[in-house]
Every structure is written in structure tokens, then in C-alpha cells.
Motif scaffolding. Sequence first.
Motif, short mmCIF file in Angstrom:
data_model
loop_
_atom_site.label_atom_id
_atom_site.label_comp_id
_atom_site.label_asym_id
_atom_site.label_seq_id
_atom_site.Cartn_x
_atom_site.Cartn_y
_atom_site.Cartn_z
N PRO A 1 7.12 1.25 -5.19
CA PRO A 1 5.95 0.01 -4.52
C PRO A 1 4.69 -0.49 -4.41
N VAL A 2 4.44 -1.28 -3.98
CA VAL A 2 3.12 -2.08 -4.30
C VAL A 2 2.18 -2.56 -2.57
N LEU B 1 6.58 -0.30 0.71
CA LEU B 1 7.91 -0.63 -0.07
C LEU B 1 8.75 -2.50 0.46
N ARG B 2 9.04 -2.96 -0.04
CA ARG B 2 9.84 -3.99 0.27
C ARG B 2 11.06 -4.59 -0.27
N ILE C 1 8.18 -1.24 4.25
CA ILE C 1 7.47 0.03 5.28
C ILE C 1 6.52 0.00 4.48
N SER C 2 5.63 0.66 5.58
CA SER C 2 4.47 1.03 5.25
C SER C 2 4.70 2.82 4.35
N LEU C 3 3.87 3.04 3.25
CA LEU C 3 4.18 4.73 2.79
C LEU C 3 2.57 5.04 3.40
N GLU C 4 2.06 4.07 3.91
CA GLU C 4 0.77 4.63 4.56
C GLU C 4 0.39 6.01 5.72
N GLY C 5 1.31 7.09 5.54
CA GLY C 5 1.30 8.16 6.01
C GLY C 5 2.58 7.63 7.50
N PRO C 6 2.95 9.19 7.20
CA PRO C 6 4.61 8.66 8.28
C PRO C 6 3.69 8.79 9.17
#
Length: 140
Positions: A30-31, A35-36, A133-138
Amino acid sequence: MMITRRHLLVSTVAGVVSGCATLATARLQPVDGRLRLVVSDHMGLDRANGFLKVQPIGSKQVLYVLADGEGGYLAVSPTCKHRGCTVDVAGERLECPCHGSQYARDGSVLRGPTQEALDRYVTTLSPDGVLTISLEGPRA
Ligand code: FES
């Protein structure tokens, strides 16, 4: 941090592909909470029912990336909202092996006992085929 195409390719290639024959796992770094992945680097993602299991490096969390059949991609949590079992990808839907709940590929409920959709992650697909894909909370 600037993400270059080379960085993305290296990250993706460095992802460990493992697991059973039906569900490979790509481990991605993750960055900045995202995720990319380069879609074309993951065999099968571009099929109508394509999917990929993704695990962010440094996390026990996993998510499923699923082709939506219209050229886009969805990312959902595999955790069943009934009692927390891990759902399986079964063609056009996701099925829970514990009590039989079924979900559509977008996470919506097709059959109970669950009453609640799978959590979804915000995704964006760039014109050159990079899925973020943003991992900032589903998001449900
Ligand atoms: Fe999935 Fe019960 S935990 S249906």
C-alpha cells in the motif's frame, strides 16, 4: 511519493502469487492508503468473471478484486456479514460456505441468512489500466 509505472510493475511482480488453484493471492504494497495494480499483469482479471485475492503487505486484511463484466472492477471484503466466515468466489456470485448466504459480485445480498451487503472499497481505473483501491475504510 511519486508512483511511476516502473514502481507499479515492480510492486506487482514482487507480489507473491500463492494459494490454491482457484484463488491466487497477490500481495501488494500500500502507498498512501491505496493499492495500485496493473490489471493486465494479473491473468484472468480481464475475463467476465475474473477475480483476484489481494492482501496488502503488512496487513492480515484481504480483499477480492472482481471484474464487473462491463470493463470495470470492484473490490469487496470477503468477510460474510452474517457471522464472519470468508466467502468464496463462485462464478457470478460469492457464496458463504458456513450458512449459505450468497452475494452478487458487487457485494449486494442475493440470499440470506445475511441481511447486509459485503463491505466495498472505492476503486478507480485509469485509462492505461491501473486500478487503484482505497483502503481508507471499506464502504458498504
Ligand atoms: Fe456467512 Fe453465516 S457466516 S452465512
